[in-house]
Design an enzyme around this catalytic site. Structure first.
Site, PDB file in Angstrom:
ATOM      1  N   HIS A 213      16.097  53.826 -39.631  1.00 38.70           N
ATOM      2  CA  HIS A 213      14.737  53.496 -40.079  1.00 38.70           C
ATOM      3  C   HIS A 213      13.792  53.451 -38.879  1.00 38.70           C
ATOM      4  O   HIS A 213      14.231  53.476 -37.734  1.00 38.70           O
ATOM      5  CB  HIS A 213      14.712  52.116 -40.760  1.00 38.70           C
ATOM      6  CG  HIS A 213      15.013  50.990 -39.823  1.00 38.70           C
ATOM      7  ND1 HIS A 213      16.284  50.719 -39.349  1.00 38.70           N
ATOM      8  CD2 HIS A 213      14.208  50.063 -39.223  1.00 38.70           C
ATOM      9  CE1 HIS A 213      16.244  49.684 -38.533  1.00 38.70           C
ATOM     10  NE2 HIS A 213      14.996  49.270 -38.428  1.00 38.70           N
ATOM     11  N   ASP A 215      10.471  50.898 -37.537  1.00 43.50           N
ATOM     12  CA  ASP A 215       9.903  49.585 -37.851  1.00 43.50           C
ATOM     13  C   ASP A 215       8.435  49.781 -38.252  1.00 43.50           C
ATOM     14  O   ASP A 215       7.711  50.530 -37.601  1.00 43.50           O
ATOM     15  CB  ASP A 215      10.020  48.644 -36.649  1.00 43.50           C
ATOM     16  CG  ASP A 215      11.471  48.272 -36.363  1.00 43.50           C
ATOM     17  OD1 ASP A 215      12.332  48.503 -37.237  1.00 43.50           O
ATOM     18  OD2 ASP A 215      11.753  47.760 -35.259  1.00 43.50           O
ATOM     19  N   HIS A 270      15.768  54.414 -35.537  1.00 41.00           N
ATOM     20  CA  HIS A 270      16.929  53.801 -34.885  1.00 41.00           C
ATOM     21  C   HIS A 270      17.900  53.280 -35.934  1.00 41.00           C
ATOM     22  O   HIS A 270      17.554  53.166 -37.121  1.00 41.00           O
ATOM     23  CB  HIS A 270      16.473  52.695 -33.921  1.00 41.00           C
ATOM     24  CG  HIS A 270      15.574  51.655 -34.539  1.00 41.00           C
ATOM     25  ND1 HIS A 270      14.223  51.867 -34.795  1.00 41.00           N
ATOM     26  CD2 HIS A 270      15.827  50.400 -34.986  1.00 41.00           C
ATOM     27  CE1 HIS A 270      13.694  50.795 -35.348  1.00 41.00           C
ATOM     28  NE2 HIS A 270      14.650  49.883 -35.494  1.00 41.00           N
ATOM     29  N   ARG A 280      28.064  41.744 -32.426  1.00 41.77           N
ATOM     30  CA  ARG A 280      26.774  41.981 -31.755  1.00 41.77           C
ATOM     31  C   ARG A 280      25.771  40.976 -32.299  1.00 41.77           C
ATOM     32  O   ARG A 280      25.747  40.708 -33.508  1.00 41.77           O
ATOM     33  CB  ARG A 280      26.281  43.403 -32.058  1.00 41.77           C
ATOM     34  CG  ARG A 280      24.851  43.675 -31.579  1.00 41.77           C
ATOM     35  CD  ARG A 280      24.454  45.112 -31.884  1.00 41.77           C
ATOM     36  NE  ARG A 280      23.036  45.363 -31.681  1.00 41.77           N
ATOM     37  CZ  ARG A 280      22.483  45.713 -30.517  1.00 41.77           C
ATOM     38  NH1 ARG A 280      23.244  45.825 -29.443  1.00 41.77           N
ATOM     39  NH2 ARG A 280      21.191  45.938 -30.414  1.00 41.77           N
TER      40      ARG A 280
HETATM   41  C1  LIG Z   1      14.399  47.989 -46.978  1.00 43.58           C
HETATM   42  C2  LIG Z   1      13.476  47.269 -46.391  1.00 43.58           C
HETATM   43  C3  LIG Z   1      13.786  46.174 -45.406  1.00 43.58           C
HETATM   44  C4  LIG Z   1      12.480  46.016 -44.676  1.00 43.58           C
HETATM   45  C5  LIG Z   1      11.505  46.169 -45.809  1.00 43.58           C
HETATM   46  C6  LIG Z   1      12.003  47.447 -46.468  1.00 43.58           C
HETATM   47  O1  LIG Z   1      11.590  47.627 -47.796  1.00 43.58           O
HETATM   48  C7  LIG Z   1      11.562  48.637 -45.585  1.00 43.58           C
HETATM   49  C8  LIG Z   1      11.298  48.174 -44.138  1.00 43.58           C
HETATM   50  C9  LIG Z   1      12.328  47.170 -43.644  1.00 43.58           C
HETATM   51  C10 LIG Z   1      11.928  46.501 -42.348  1.00 43.58           C
HETATM   52  C11 LIG Z   1      12.447  47.222 -41.084  1.00 43.58           C
HETATM   53  C12 LIG Z   1      12.003  46.435 -39.840  1.00 43.58           C
HETATM   54  C13 LIG Z   1      12.092  44.910 -39.980  1.00 43.58           C
HETATM   55  C14 LIG Z   1      11.633  44.423 -41.373  1.00 43.58           C
HETATM   56  C15 LIG Z   1      11.629  42.898 -41.436  1.00 43.58           C
HETATM   57  C16 LIG Z   1      10.304  45.016 -41.735  1.00 43.58           C
HETATM   58  O2  LIG Z   1       9.210  44.526 -41.579  1.00 43.58           O
HETATM   59  O3  LIG Z   1      10.503  46.254 -42.302  1.00 43.58           O
HETATM   60  C17 LIG Z   1      12.491  45.114 -42.416  1.00 43.58           C
HETATM   61  C18 LIG Z   1      12.294  44.708 -43.883  1.00 43.58           C
HETATM   62  C19 LIG Z   1      13.245  43.594 -44.307  1.00 43.58           C
HETATM   63  O4  LIG Z   1      14.382  43.534 -43.817  1.00 43.58           O
HETATM   64  O5  LIG Z   1      12.848  42.796 -45.153  1.00 43.58           O
HETATM   65  O1  LIG Z   2      20.055  44.758 -34.388  1.00 42.31           O
HETATM   66  C1  LIG Z   2      19.517  45.644 -33.763  1.00 42.31           C
HETATM   67  O2  LIG Z   2      19.844  45.958 -32.624  1.00 42.31           O
HETATM   68  C2  LIG Z   2      18.345  46.397 -34.380  1.00 42.31           C
HETATM   69  C3  LIG Z   2      17.998  45.895 -35.748  1.00 42.31           C
HETATM   70  C4  LIG Z   2      16.783  46.524 -36.323  1.00 42.31           C
HETATM   71  O3  LIG Z   2      16.505  47.670 -36.078  1.00 42.31           O
HETATM   72  C5  LIG Z   2      15.895  45.735 -37.205  1.00 42.31           C
HETATM   73  O4  LIG Z   2      16.229  44.573 -37.537  1.00 42.31           O
HETATM   74  O5  LIG Z   2      14.827  46.267 -37.578  1.00 42.31           O
HETATM   75 FE   LIG Z   3      14.459  48.133 -36.657  1.00 42.85          FE
END
Ligand SMILES: C=C1C[C@]23C[C@@]1(O)CC[C@H]2[C@@]12CCC[C@@](C)(C(=O)O1)[C@H]2[C@@H]3C(=O)O
Ligand SMILES: O=C(O)CCC(=O)C(=O)O
Ligand SMILES: [Fe+2]
EC number: 1.14.11.13
Length: 352
Positions: A213, A215, A270, A280
């Site tokens: 994905h 961020d 990543h 980890r």
């Molecule tokens: C599948 C998902 C988890 C996520 C929200 C989402 O619908 C798509 C983006 C995901 C992500 C990736 C980076 C960190 C995070 C907190 C964010 O802002 O977008 C996660 C979301 C999550 O885990 O709730």
């Molecule tokens: O745990 C990690 O090293 C990366 C995790 C990550 O990509 C995320 O939480 O968005």
């Molecule tokens: Fe991430």
């Protein structure tokens, strides 16, 4: 200086050396701003050393993470199931994504941290909130420093045009602590390829801890213990393992910074693979705008030769789009300005 770290040097089939840039923040400022821009353009990812985040601030949050994840699962679930904040196990987001991990997801707002601390660290909530707040304060300063260097390197007239988004008191930044328990290698006797379907096993050695994905935010500041597993994808689609370094931070360009720079920086894709023997633990600060912040390319990044690639949207709209999609989806596509020929073609097909 940008020096490819030797441990991260790998060779592709064409024997091209690929190294993750390392930026020493004690170097001279004009050089630093150039290096930050170069790393953001080439990889959307780099390591920073000499970052000024105190060692104790890092080690105290590390200890809290270790203590929390060593609890039994019913104790951990008392931290509140992640919707999205609180404790999560294997489920990532609301749309069925899964990974071999457990995590704590917190909003960076001190009031929210103080509330959550009562269930996460029942016997020492005040100490826990102080440790989390201290960590967030330090990494937020580091984020702002990097964003100011990026603005300088891009020759944006107002050097604070990126950092002020994060400094805003209503910033929607988050902190996440991920814990990936080791996943044992399958012995041949257990090897049943039919089980591969729909599972997180990608080969006989590793399972997916956190799927591919980008961020959504502006910048992610990541730190981990000494156990690897993180991989980044280059713009050519090659996966590079990121060597773990408990003393330093890795910086990732997020989707919102891709928009703010009108595509000059590209958010890095990543993923994390689990280790077969060691756990980890990683901690990410996701630096985000306030919910009502209108995100559109900085005016300096838009010219007659490079027109705006994205239509303006608020951070709340982007978050809503992200949460409606799967982890690996490319959410920015929905916000792209349609090219003239595309819209002409579309017009043609409608008129047929
Ligand atoms: C599948 C998902 C988890 C996520 C929200 C989402 O619908 C798509 C983006 C995901 C992500 C990736 C980076 C960190 C995070 C907190 C964010 O802002 O977008 C996660 C979301 C999550 O885990 O709730
Ligand atoms: O745990 C990690 O090293 C990366 C995790 C990550 O990509 C995320 O939480 O968005
Ligand atoms: Fe991430």
């Amino acid at each position: 200086m940008v020096v490819p770290s030797p441990t991260s040097m790998i060779r592709t089939k064409k024997t091209k050396a690929v190294g993750i840039p390392t930026i020493d923040l004690s170097a001279e400022r004009s050089l630093l701003s150039e290096l930050v821009v170069k790393a953001c353009e080439e990889y959307g990812f780099f390591k920073v050393v000499n970052h000024n985040v105190p060692k104790e601030v890092i080690s105290r949050l590390d200890e809290e993470g270790i203590e929390f994840f060593s609890k039994n699962s019913s104790e951990k679930c008392q931290a509140g199931t992640s919707t999205p904040f609180g404790y999560g196990c294997k489920n990532i987001g609301p749309n069925g994504d899964k990974g071999e991990l457990e995590y704590l997801l917190l909003h960076s707002n001190p009031v929210s941290i103080s509330e959550r601390s009562k269930t996460i660290a029942k016997d020492h909530p005040i100490k826990f909130s102080c440790i989390v707040n201290d960590y967030i304060k330090a990494v937020k300063e580091l984020t702002c420093e990097i964003l100011e260097l990026a603005a300088e390197g891009l020759w944006v007239p107002d050097k604070s045009s990126l950092s002020k988004i994060i400094k805003d008191e209503h910033s929607d930044s988050l902190l996440r602590i991920n814990h990936y328990p080791p996943v044992k290698k399958l012995g041949n006797e257990n090897w049943d390829p039919s089980k591969l379907h729909n599972s997180n096993i990608i080969n006989s050695n590793n399972t997916i801890g956190f799927g591919e994905h980008s961020d959504p935010q502006i910048l992610t500041i990541l730190r981990s213990n000494n156990v690897g597993g993180l991989q980044i994808s280059t713009h050519h689609g090659l996966w590079i393992p990121v060597p773990p370094d408990p003393n330093e931070f890795y910086v990732m360009v997020g989707d919102a910074l891709q928009v703010l720079t009108n595509g000059r920086f590209v958010s890095v894709r990543h993923r994390v693979l689990t280790n077969t023997t060691k756990p980890r633990m990683s901690m990410m600060y996701f630096a985000a705008p306030p919910l009502n912040w209108l995100i559109s390319p900085l005016s300096k990044m838009v010219t007659i030769h490079s027109p705006s690639l994205y239509r303006p949207f608020t951070w709340a709209q982007y978050k809503q789009a992200a949460y409606a999609l799967r982890l690996g989806d490319t959410r920015l596509d929905q916000f792209k300005v349609q090219k003239q020929e595309d819209s002409n073609n579309e017009h043609d097909s409608h008129s047929l």
